[in-house]
Design a protein around this motif. Sequence first.
Motif, short mmCIF file in Angstrom:
data_model
loop_
_atom_site.label_atom_id
_atom_site.label_comp_id
_atom_site.label_asym_id
_atom_site.label_seq_id
_atom_site.Cartn_x
_atom_site.Cartn_y
_atom_site.Cartn_z
N VAL A 1 0.86 -1.18 0.00
CA VAL A 1 0.00 0.00 0.00
C VAL A 1 0.89 1.23 0.00
CG1 VAL A 1 -1.93 1.19 1.09
CG2 VAL A 1 -1.72 -1.30 1.32
N CYS A 2 0.88 1.96 -1.09
CA CYS A 2 1.74 3.14 -1.21
C CYS A 2 1.18 4.29 -0.37
CB CYS A 2 1.81 3.58 -2.67
SG CYS A 2 2.46 2.32 -3.78
N ALA A 3 2.09 5.11 0.14
CA ALA A 3 1.71 6.31 0.90
C ALA A 3 0.64 5.98 1.93
CB ALA A 3 1.23 7.40 -0.04
N SER A 4 0.96 5.05 2.83
CA SER A 4 -0.05 4.51 3.75
C SER A 4 0.21 4.83 5.21
CB SER A 4 -0.17 3.00 3.55
OG SER A 4 1.09 2.36 3.54
N ALA B 1 -3.56 4.78 4.88
CA ALA B 1 -3.54 4.09 6.18
C ALA B 1 -4.83 3.33 6.40
CB ALA B 1 -3.31 5.10 7.30
N ALA B 2 -5.96 3.93 6.04
CA ALA B 2 -7.25 3.26 6.20
C ALA B 2 -7.31 2.00 5.37
CB ALA B 2 -8.38 4.21 5.81
N THR B 3 -6.75 2.05 4.17
CA THR B 3 -6.73 0.87 3.30
C THR B 3 -5.81 -0.21 3.86
OG1 THR B 3 -7.22 2.22 1.35
CG2 THR B 3 -6.19 0.08 0.98
N ALA B 4 -4.65 0.19 4.36
CA ALA B 4 -3.73 -0.78 4.96
C ALA B 4 -4.39 -1.50 6.13
CB ALA B 4 -2.46 -0.07 5.42
N ARG B 5 -5.11 -0.76 6.96
CA ARG B 5 -5.79 -1.37 8.11
C ARG B 5 -6.88 -2.33 7.66
NH1 ARG B 5 -5.06 4.22 10.40
NH2 ARG B 5 -3.55 4.00 12.10
N ALA C 1 4.75 2.26 13.10
CA ALA C 1 3.68 2.30 14.09
C ALA C 1 2.40 1.69 13.55
CB ALA C 1 3.44 3.74 14.54
N ILE C 2 2.05 2.04 12.30
CA ILE C 2 0.85 1.46 11.71
C ILE C 2 1.03 -0.03 11.46
CG2 ILE C 2 -0.63 1.47 9.65
CD1 ILE C 2 -0.21 4.49 9.55
N ALA C 3 2.21 -0.41 11.00
CA ALA C 3 2.48 -1.84 10.78
C ALA C 3 2.34 -2.63 12.08
CB ALA C 3 3.87 -2.03 10.19
#
Length: 257
Positions: free
Chosen positions: A12-15, A21-25, A46-48
Amino acid sequence: MDLGISGRTAVVCASTSGLGAATARALGAEGANVVVSGRREDLAKAIAAELPSAVGVAVDLTAPGGPEALLRAANEAFGDVDILVLNGPGPRPATASTLDTESTVKALHDLLLVQQTLVNAVLPGMRERGWGRIVAIASSGVVQPLPNLALSNIGRTALAAYLKSLATDVAADGVTVNLVLPGRIATDRTESLDKAQAERSGRSVDEARADSERSIPARRYGRPEEFGAVTAFLCGAPASYTTGTAVRCDGGLVGVL
């Protein structure tokens, strides 16, 4: 609904914020191995860390070698890429009459050529395996140009034309190619646009936002997780017969079908 992507690898680019970020989640919640990427390593990691199976990669996709570095990290972490979610930074606000060649070239580089480099790298493997998903986070400006966002309108429309052409080429190989067009979703980018509009009109940010909300049939901004759910669906097995299309998530904002 089971999207059938558990164990699939998604880049997911620019996530590190907003729609990416919403898409990655959303993809992580479906069991995908997610590669979170962005310029800030702390945010990417942090998101990962929130997701069941993910890595955070610090990368500037607009810099030379950036796309290659991201895909190399994805391959080292999880192997072949099955899902590629294209996303990029929005260019500065500008009207068409004020554009210069340099800024237009940069918009095309950041919003088309970088994406093409990523696609060219992962597409042969997807076709060989007979399964792949390419989804671009685009803009409603693709179907209805947005005021004062000429650079975004130009770059994202060029990307849409490229991806529509690509979808025809690879449909028989089990690879789908689609776009998701957000309207006014409550992200930092939207907040910055509201601030810019408020400054131009001499009003408060709250007043500018209220005017914007009144223009949306749903009478509110969308939530990032609502957008992420739509994007994740297009990345899934149930969407295998949906390709070459642009799906809007905009609360009815755009006045055409």
